[in-house]
Design a protein around this motif. Structure first.
Motif, mmCIF file in Angstrom:
data_model
loop_
_atom_site.group_PDB
_atom_site.id
_atom_site.type_symbol
_atom_site.label_atom_id
_atom_site.label_comp_id
_atom_site.label_asym_id
_atom_site.label_seq_id
_atom_site.Cartn_x
_atom_site.Cartn_y
_atom_site.Cartn_z
ATOM 1 N N GLN A 92 0.823 -1.213 0.000
ATOM 2 C CA GLN A 92 0.000 0.000 0.000
ATOM 3 C C GLN A 92 0.856 1.261 0.000
ATOM 4 O OE1 GLN A 92 -2.700 -0.272 3.322
ATOM 5 N NE2 GLN A 92 -4.158 -1.581 2.199
ATOM 6 N N LEU A 93 1.909 1.266 0.814
ATOM 7 C CA LEU A 93 2.752 2.466 0.899
ATOM 8 C C LEU A 93 3.615 2.636 -0.347
ATOM 9 C CD1 LEU A 93 3.888 2.380 4.650
ATOM 10 C CD2 LEU A 93 2.008 3.652 3.624
ATOM 11 N N ASN A 94 3.922 1.532 -1.050
ATOM 12 C CA ASN A 94 4.760 1.608 -2.253
ATOM 13 C C ASN A 94 3.945 1.902 -3.515
ATOM 14 O OD1 ASN A 94 7.065 1.099 -0.793
ATOM 15 N ND2 ASN A 94 7.092 -1.103 -1.241
ATOM 16 N N SER A 95 2.623 1.834 -3.397
ATOM 17 C CA SER A 95 1.797 2.110 -4.574
ATOM 18 C C SER A 95 1.862 3.591 -4.936
ATOM 19 C CB SER A 95 0.349 1.694 -4.302
ATOM 20 O OG SER A 95 -0.202 2.448 -3.223
ATOM 21 N N ASN A 96 1.429 3.922 -6.140
ATOM 22 C CA ASN A 96 1.486 5.307 -6.620
ATOM 23 C C ASN A 96 0.091 5.739 -7.087
ATOM 24 O OD1 ASN A 96 2.421 7.780 -7.403
ATOM 25 N ND2 ASN A 96 3.380 7.070 -9.304
ATOM 26 N N PRO A 97 -0.554 6.621 -6.337
ATOM 27 C CA PRO A 97 -0.090 7.270 -5.102
ATOM 28 C C PRO A 97 -0.193 6.314 -3.914
ATOM 29 C CG PRO A 97 -2.334 7.946 -5.567
ATOM 30 C CD PRO A 97 -1.911 7.110 -6.749
ATOM 31 N N PRO A 98 0.516 6.601 -2.814
ATOM 32 C CA PRO A 98 0.489 5.711 -1.645
ATOM 33 C C PRO A 98 -0.917 5.571 -1.072
ATOM 34 C CG PRO A 98 2.298 7.274 -1.465
ATOM 35 C CD PRO A 98 1.455 7.731 -2.618
ATOM 36 N N ASN A 99 -1.214 4.367 -0.620
ATOM 37 C CA ASN A 99 -2.486 4.070 0.027
ATOM 38 C C ASN A 99 -2.238 4.000 1.537
ATOM 39 O OD1 ASN A 99 -4.845 3.041 1.057
ATOM 40 N ND2 ASN A 99 -5.040 1.384 -0.411
ATOM 41 N N PRO A 181 9.376 2.797 6.758
ATOM 42 C CA PRO A 181 8.188 3.061 7.584
ATOM 43 C C PRO A 181 7.501 1.791 8.076
ATOM 44 C CG PRO A 181 7.767 3.583 5.273
ATOM 45 C CD PRO A 181 9.240 3.346 5.405
ATOM 46 N N VAL A 182 7.505 0.734 7.255
ATOM 47 C CA VAL A 182 6.859 -0.503 7.687
ATOM 48 C C VAL A 182 7.623 -1.139 8.842
ATOM 49 C CG1 VAL A 182 6.198 -2.835 6.978
ATOM 50 C CG2 VAL A 182 5.854 -0.918 5.414
ATOM 51 N N GLU A 183 8.944 -1.242 8.698
ATOM 52 C CA GLU A 183 9.773 -1.783 9.775
ATOM 53 C C GLU A 183 9.659 -0.929 11.029
ATOM 54 O OE1 GLU A 183 12.428 -4.482 11.571
ATOM 55 O OE2 GLU A 183 11.279 -4.581 9.707
ATOM 56 N N LEU A 184 9.574 0.377 10.829
ATOM 57 C CA LEU A 184 9.461 1.294 11.965
ATOM 58 C C LEU A 184 8.151 1.065 12.715
ATOM 59 C CD1 LEU A 184 10.545 3.670 13.572
ATOM 60 C CD2 LEU A 184 9.586 5.212 11.841
ATOM 61 N N LEU A 185 7.043 0.971 12.011
ATOM 62 C CA LEU A 185 5.757 0.755 12.673
ATOM 63 C C LEU A 185 5.721 -0.602 13.378
ATOM 64 C CD1 LEU A 185 3.257 2.198 10.035
ATOM 65 C CD2 LEU A 185 3.603 3.028 12.362
ATOM 66 N N ARG A 186 6.277 -1.604 12.705
ATOM 67 C CA ARG A 186 6.287 -2.934 13.312
ATOM 68 C C ARG A 186 7.078 -2.929 14.629
ATOM 69 N NH1 ARG A 186 7.752 -7.709 9.435
ATOM 70 N NH2 ARG A 186 9.667 -6.492 9.208
ATOM 71 N N GLU A 187 8.244 -2.293 14.638
ATOM 72 C CA GLU A 187 9.048 -2.236 15.849
ATOM 73 C C GLU A 187 8.410 -1.366 16.923
ATOM 74 O OE1 GLU A 187 12.136 -3.859 16.809
ATOM 75 O OE2 GLU A 187 11.019 -5.069 15.369
ATOM 76 N N ILE A 188 7.717 -0.315 16.508
ATOM 77 C CA ILE A 188 7.007 0.519 17.485
ATOM 78 C C ILE A 188 5.970 -0.317 18.231
ATOM 79 C CG2 ILE A 188 5.258 2.341 17.664
ATOM 80 C CD1 ILE A 188 6.884 3.963 15.667
ATOM 81 N N PHE A 189 5.218 -1.128 17.493
ATOM 82 C CA PHE A 189 4.227 -1.988 18.137
ATOM 83 C C PHE A 189 4.887 -2.998 19.071
ATOM 84 C CE2 PHE A 189 1.105 -0.467 15.094
ATOM 85 C CZ PHE A 189 -0.065 -0.523 15.840
ATOM 86 N N ARG A 190 6.008 -3.543 18.667
ATOM 87 C CA ARG A 190 6.702 -4.525 19.512
ATOM 88 C C ARG A 190 7.156 -3.893 20.820
ATOM 89 N NH1 ARG A 190 11.643 -6.194 20.936
ATOM 90 N NH2 ARG A 190 12.668 -4.519 19.745
#
Length: 487
Positions: A92-99, A181-190
């Protein structure tokens, strides 16, 4: 955070010896068919009682994040589902435009988790959270393609840093180094999950002093609720106490000068309870009739029983070695300590299976002889004769037998020491150890103290439930109730 030191039960706890004039014996009639709601209520009551008891008696108690084993079905399914979720977010974040559909939802979950960590005094921080992570504003930014995930993540990380325990500082610093951003959100949740666990454990530690003050009354009331819903909840306890009464009566008859066939002797409730508690250290693990009133401490008592068996073996090995080699070797500096380390290391984990114990004792006999020969060599004296070596190894290898006289002798002396500790109570000094046990005085004192704490707390809680059962067993109808308060 508060200290984890154990405190004694409330001062208004009952006497260590239950009064035999209180309460009527609960009936042991078969339970009626219970409705689903009653069963659920009973299960909840047992769960609350177990949790409160664990918090009070286990100084190391803490909650841990649930993490299924990676090689289990649950672990594999969890991993697949989580990977699929984060892969979708990446697409979703890599799509153009981002979702930003999933990202918006995750940010609101992050906000909820942060709010759960706030204390009542965090008024300004709560207001700031509502302002920065406002759901409508974030949705508007996402709709216009202007959502700055790194800016919001930076604010979240700063907030986490201000709320977390010092032990989480390295993980907070690691979050700042993540660019994806995906890795960041995942680690934030952890990390937020770990912080929530830290908060729960801090709350438990804060409540422990208050729980200690109310623990006796709380556990007693909870067990009474269980007994009201399930009258048979004392059946195993009654059988346990009955076996102890029979054992104590047999012991009294043996000591009596003129025992009669029907003579009961001066059997006291305290002596019966001591015998009953001592039997828990030798409980058959296959026996499912464990007394209900001690069930919450079964794991601890099983561990103490295992430790007791190992200490009996260690004391037996030390006694045999001392007898065969004389005091000259044992007087050498450091010899006893080194020998004890070897014995402990080689016997560790071998008590559960007879075959393992046999093998461990064979190896231990060889090791003891080696250490004795080395010690004698340092003295420059004569070596240990071969027949003495063979005899020592044979004696040690025979310790696995249930009727081994050395183990029986040592076991009886250890039992007597623990019995004396129970009779002395938690506030008295440890009784004097026999000479054959003094090399393990620290280990036995530690074992006795841990055992005594469990026993004392259990008697404080369940004394009123034991009293009517003991009264019926010791003083059947028509017999005078004499000597019930003797120790």
């Amino acid at each position: 955070m508060p200290n984890n030191s154990r405190e004694e039960a409330a001062d208004d706890a009952p006497s260590d010896v239950p009064c035999l004039e209180k309460l009527d014996s609960p009936t042991g009639s078969p339970p009626n068919t219970a409705s689903l709601s009653n069963l659920m209520e009973l299960e909840n009551c047992v769960s609350n009682l177990s949790l409160a008891h664990e918090i009070v008696v286990n100084r190391d108690f803490c909650f841990r994040p649930k993490s299924p084993p990676t090689d289990s079905l649950e672990g594999r399914v969890t991993e697949i589902v989580h990977r699929a979720f984060w892969d979708i977010l990446q697409e979703q974040l890599n799509s153009n435009p981002p979702n930003y559909c999933h990202a918006v939802i995750l940010l609101q979950e992050v906000k909820t988790m942060l709010q759960s960590l706030l204390l009542p005094g965090h008024v300004r921080l709560r207001s700031q959270l509502d302002e920065v992570l406002d759901a409508e504003l974030i949705q508007q930014e996402a709709d216009h393609g202007a959502l700055d995930l790194h800016r919001l993540a930076g604010y979240v990380i700063d907030t986490m840093g201000s709320l977390c325990a010092p032990v989480r500082d390295p993980e907070i610093r690691a979050l700042r180094d993540l660019a994806d951003p995906v890795e960041l959100l995942r680690e934030i949740f952890r990390v937020l999950g770990l912080m929530k666990t830290d908060m729960v454990n801090f709350t438990v530690q804060s409540l422990r002093p208050h729980l200690l003050q109310q623990a006796v009354q709380y556990e007693r009331a909870k067990f009474q609720q269980i007994l009201d819903k399930e009258p048979a909840s004392l059946d195993n306890t009654t059988a346990w106490l009955q076996a102890a009464v029979l054992g104590e009566l047999s012991a009294v008859r043996l000591l009596s000068e003129s025992p009669g066939p029907d003579s009961r002797g001066p059997v006291s409730p305290a002596a019966v309870l001591h015998r009953a508690y001592m039997s828990l250290l030798h409980w058959d693990p296959q026996d499912q009739t464990y007394p209900e009133t001690v069930l919450m401490d079964r794991a601890r008592l099983d561990l103490l029983g295992q430790r007791l068996r190992v200490l009996v073996l260690e004391a037996s090995v030390l006694l045999l070695t001392s007898t065969q080699c004389g005091g000259a070797v044992f007087s050498l500096q450091g010899f006893v300590g080194k020998l004890k380390q070897s014995v402990t290391a080689l016997l560790e984990g071998s008590h559960t299976r007879e075959a393992d114990l046999k093998g461990a004792l064979l190896g231990l006999g060889e090791q003891v002889v080696v250490q004795v020969k080395e010690a004698l060599a340092t003295q420059g004296g004569p070596s240990l004769p071969q027949d003495s070596q063979d005899l020592l190894k044979g004696q040690i290898s025979d310790l696995w037998k249930h009727d081994n006289p050395i183990c029986t002798l040592i076991g009886d002396r250890v039992q007597g020491f623990l019995q004396a500790m129970l009779e002395a109570g938690p506030t008295k000094r440890s009784p004097e150890l026999p000479a054959s046990l003094r090399l393990l005085s620290a280990e036995l004192a530690e074992l006795g103290t841990a055992f005594g704490r469990i026993v004392h707390f259990n008697r404080s809680v369940f004394g009123p439930f034991y009293a009517p059962v003991l009264r019926k067993l010791l003083f059947p109808p028509g017999e005078p109730e004499t000597g019930e308060d003797s120790r």
